[in-house]
Write a protein that holds these residues in place. Structure first.
Motif, PDB file in Angstrom:
ATOM      1  N   ARG A 312       0.822  -1.221   0.000  1.00 27.04           N
ATOM      2  CA  ARG A 312       0.000   0.000   0.000  1.00 27.04           C
ATOM      3  C   ARG A 312       0.858   1.274   0.000  1.00 27.04           C
ATOM      4  O   ARG A 312       0.373   2.361   0.281  1.00 27.04           O
ATOM      5  CB  ARG A 312      -0.960  -0.015   1.189  1.00 27.04           C
ATOM      6  N   ILE A 313       2.144   1.131  -0.289  1.00 25.74           N
ATOM      7  CA  ILE A 313       3.000   2.318  -0.463  1.00 25.74           C
ATOM      8  C   ILE A 313       3.400   2.370  -1.933  1.00 25.74           C
ATOM      9  O   ILE A 313       4.223   1.577  -2.393  1.00 25.74           O
ATOM     10  CB  ILE A 313       4.272   2.233   0.411  1.00 25.74           C
ATOM     11  N   LEU A 314       2.787   3.269  -2.690  1.00 26.72           N
ATOM     12  CA  LEU A 314       3.119   3.397  -4.113  1.00 26.72           C
ATOM     13  C   LEU A 314       4.020   4.613  -4.290  1.00 26.72           C
ATOM     14  O   LEU A 314       3.769   5.665  -3.690  1.00 26.72           O
ATOM     15  CB  LEU A 314       1.840   3.558  -4.943  1.00 26.72           C
ATOM     16  N   ALA A 315       5.062   4.457  -5.105  1.00 25.83           N
ATOM     17  CA  ALA A 315       6.055   5.540  -5.179  1.00 25.83           C
ATOM     18  C   ALA A 315       6.594   5.722  -6.585  1.00 25.83           C
ATOM     19  O   ALA A 315       6.736   4.756  -7.337  1.00 25.83           O
ATOM     20  CB  ALA A 315       7.203   5.221  -4.226  1.00 25.83           C
ATOM     21  N   ASP A 316       6.883   6.970  -6.925  1.00 25.21           N
ATOM     22  CA  ASP A 316       7.661   7.286  -8.121  1.00 25.21           C
ATOM     23  C   ASP A 316       8.808   8.180  -7.698  1.00 25.21           C
ATOM     24  O   ASP A 316       8.599   9.348  -7.345  1.00 25.21           O
ATOM     25  CB  ASP A 316       6.805   8.029  -9.162  1.00 25.21           C
ATOM     26  N   ALA A 317      10.020   7.611  -7.686  1.00 25.80           N
ATOM     27  CA  ALA A 317      11.210   8.417  -7.377  1.00 25.80           C
ATOM     28  C   ALA A 317      11.694   9.032  -8.682  1.00 25.80           C
ATOM     29  O   ALA A 317      11.876   8.314  -9.667  1.00 25.80           O
ATOM     30  CB  ALA A 317      12.277   7.527  -6.775  1.00 25.80           C
ATOM     31  N   PHE A 318      11.883  10.352  -8.681  1.00 26.59           N
ATOM     32  CA  PHE A 318      12.328  11.028  -9.909  1.00 26.59           C
ATOM     33  C   PHE A 318      13.845  10.887 -10.029  1.00 26.59           C
ATOM     34  O   PHE A 318      14.597  11.845  -9.855  1.00 26.59           O
ATOM     35  CB  PHE A 318      11.936  12.506  -9.885  1.00 26.59           C
ATOM     36  N   THR A 319      14.290   9.680 -10.319  1.00 29.95           N
ATOM     37  CA  THR A 319      15.739   9.437 -10.367  1.00 29.95           C
ATOM     38  C   THR A 319      16.370  10.166 -11.541  1.00 29.95           C
ATOM     39  O   THR A 319      15.769  10.317 -12.605  1.00 29.95           O
ATOM     40  CB  THR A 319      16.029   7.936 -10.532  1.00 29.95           C
ATOM     41  N   ALA A 320      17.617  10.588 -11.332  1.00 27.37           N
ATOM     42  CA  ALA A 320      18.341  11.303 -12.385  1.00 27.37           C
ATOM     43  C   ALA A 320      18.869  10.308 -13.401  1.00 27.37           C
ATOM     44  O   ALA A 320      19.158   9.166 -13.082  1.00 27.37           O
ATOM     45  CB  ALA A 320      19.501  12.068 -11.772  1.00 27.37           C
ATOM     46  N   SER A 321      18.996  10.757 -14.643  1.00 25.90           N
ATOM     47  CA  SER A 321      19.563   9.913 -15.690  1.00 25.90           C
ATOM     48  C   SER A 321      21.037  10.242 -15.826  1.00 25.90           C
ATOM     49  O   SER A 321      21.444  11.368 -15.603  1.00 25.90           O
ATOM     50  CB  SER A 321      18.889  10.221 -17.024  1.00 25.90           C
ATOM     51  N   ASP A 322      21.812   9.263 -16.220  1.00 26.38           N
ATOM     52  CA  ASP A 322      23.208   9.558 -16.523  1.00 26.38           C
ATOM     53  C   ASP A 322      23.293  10.272 -17.870  1.00 26.38           C
ATOM     54  O   ASP A 322      22.386  10.209 -18.669  1.00 26.38           O
ATOM     55  CB  ASP A 322      24.036   8.281 -16.582  1.00 26.38           C
ATOM     56  N   SER A 323      24.395  10.919 -18.091  1.00 22.73           N
ATOM     57  CA  SER A 323      24.531  11.698 -19.322  1.00 22.73           C
ATOM     58  C   SER A 323      24.585  10.797 -20.546  1.00 22.73           C
ATOM     59  O   SER A 323      25.112   9.698 -20.497  1.00 22.73           O
ATOM     60  CB  SER A 323      25.828  12.504 -19.286  1.00 22.73           C
ATOM     61  N   LYS A 324      24.032  11.282 -21.613  1.00 16.15           N
ATOM     62  CA  LYS A 324      24.160  10.558 -22.886  1.00 16.15           C
ATOM     63  C   LYS A 324      25.165  11.265 -23.750  1.00 16.15           C
ATOM     64  O   LYS A 324      25.151  12.477 -23.811  1.00 16.15           O
ATOM     65  CB  LYS A 324      22.811  10.514 -23.605  1.00 16.15           C
TER      66      LYS A 324
END
Ligand SMILES: Cc1cc2nc3c(=O)[nH]c(=O)nc-3n(C[C@H](O)[C@H](O)[C@H](O)COP(=O)(O)OP(=O)(O)OC[C@H]3O[C@@H](n4cnc5c(N)ncnc54)[C@H](O)[C@@H]3O)c2cc1C
Ligand code: FES
Length: 324
Positions: A312-324
């Motif tokens: 019952r804990i739903l989450a979206d972590a806005f993780t950073a992307s590595d550089s392209k």
């Protein structure tokens, strides 16, 4: 060392590298963004082998059965044949309906989605720039008859995609979109259940989608939204949400400031600390956590310790992307 074969070319997989790292190091053009198994933009398949289980963890049963895998999560120990399948989750060209500032560093971007695009408010989509750079953004609105999606994009200093989106995207432009993805959305299993929504920065986007969807579906239980930022400039929609709270008997809204002294309607402190202190017993709550990865991780742990079952804990972590 295992060998990867793609389009009749063979690449050596070095120890510790993912399939994505190996393909990128060999200049194979493959979309990717988060590199953490979240955005699914690096989805590929093996025509004849079952991929390692960790590379399929986030996929649907039907995709697993067809040997799809996330290249960024795949560390094969044996030789592997691979193929790109652009039809599985295609990028669609969509147009920008409008952009407008929500705060000094956040814009609202409205895009028009195709007729057959189905989504839950709070899920996210991937946007792909014309040079292939991909980033994920959450859907802040309920379904609309004009087929529009509302995204909130925060400009990060030196942020490759977000700076470009702020400076260069205009009404009438086109961009590519893929999705929707994610399971952080409202499900009406119990309309009386208390909902606790905690977010930082543009983590408000998916939470707004979830809030409006819950209200539209007739949720009657209490809904508490804690939106946090270091300072007032980092918060937005304060007036709108305060008004909604004043006119909606089961909705309560608390904007929190962690870096400066706060006076009404603001509360001093970090959003998740304030929420957890107001609700020390969470065994009956449905919890949604969106925004900065550190906040999401810490709040997940604290909510669990306060009695909330993990499902019952739903989450979206806005993780950073590595550089392209
Ligand atoms: C599931 C999901 C949903 C998301 N939803 C949204 C959304 O609705 N709105 C939104 O604005 N963003 C959202 N993001 C984040 C978004 O995808 C990009 O990571 C963000 O816009 C930065 O991309 P960029 O190319 O501008 O920055 P990059 O060029 O990738 O990074 C520039 C610098 O900023 C740092 N950085 C990157 N991301 C963050 C961050 N989140 N916080 C602090 N520092 C960071 C990097 O480490 C780097 O130093 C979401 C991410 C995920 C995984
Ligand atoms: S899931 Fe692989 S790059 Fe996002």
């Amino acid at each position: 060392m295992p060998k990867l074969t793609l389009n009749s070319k063979t690449y050596t997989q070095h120890e510790g590298d993912s399939v994505l790292t190996t393909l990128l190091a060999n200049h194979v053009d493959i979309p990717y963004a988060c590199q953490q198994g979240l955005c699914q933009s690096c989805l590929i398949r093996s025509p004849n082998q079952t991929p390692p289980p960790e590379s399929q963890k986030w996929l649907q049963e039907t995709q697993r059965a067809r040997n799809f895998l996330l290249a960024c999560q795949c560390h094969p120990t044996e030789d592997m044949e691979l193929e790109l399948d652009p039809n599985e989750q295609p990028f669609l060209t969509v147009s920008i309906v409008s952009t407008k500032p929500l705060s000094d560093d956040i814009i609202e971007l409205i895009i028009k989605h195709p007729d057959n695009f189905d989504f839950h408010p709070g899920q996210f989509i991937n946007l792909r720039r014309h040079d292939g750079l991909v980033r994920s953004y959450s859907i802040a609105n309920c379904k609309k008859t004009d087929n529009t999606l509302e995204l909130h994009i925060r400009k990060l200093s030196d942020g490759k995609f977000s700076e470009w989106a702020h400076q260069s995207l205009n009404t009438g432009d086109t961009i590519e979109m893929q999705g929707p993805f994610g399971d952080c959305f409202y499900i009406q299993s119990d309309p009386e259940q208390p909902l606790l929504l905690i977010g930082t920065g543009t983590g408000l986007a998916p939470l707004a989608g979830i809030l409006y969807d819950a209200l539209a579906q007739g949720h009657t239980g209490p809904i508490h939204l804690y939106h946090g930022s270091r300072d007032q400039a980092g918060l937005y929609w304060v007036e709108e949400l305060s008004k909604l709270a004043n006119t909606t008997h089961n909705f309560n809204y608390l904007p929190c400031l962690s870096g400066e002294e706060a006076s009404s309607p603001f509360q001093s402190g970090r959003a998740h600390d304030e929420a957890l202190s107001d609700f020390p017993d969470l065994k009956n709550h449905q919890i949604y956590l969106c925004g900065h990865p550190n906040m999401v991780k810490e709040a997940q742990r604290k909510a669990y310790l306060a009695g909330a079952p993990l499902h019952r804990i739903l989450a979206d972590a806005f993780t950073a992307s590595d550089s392209k």
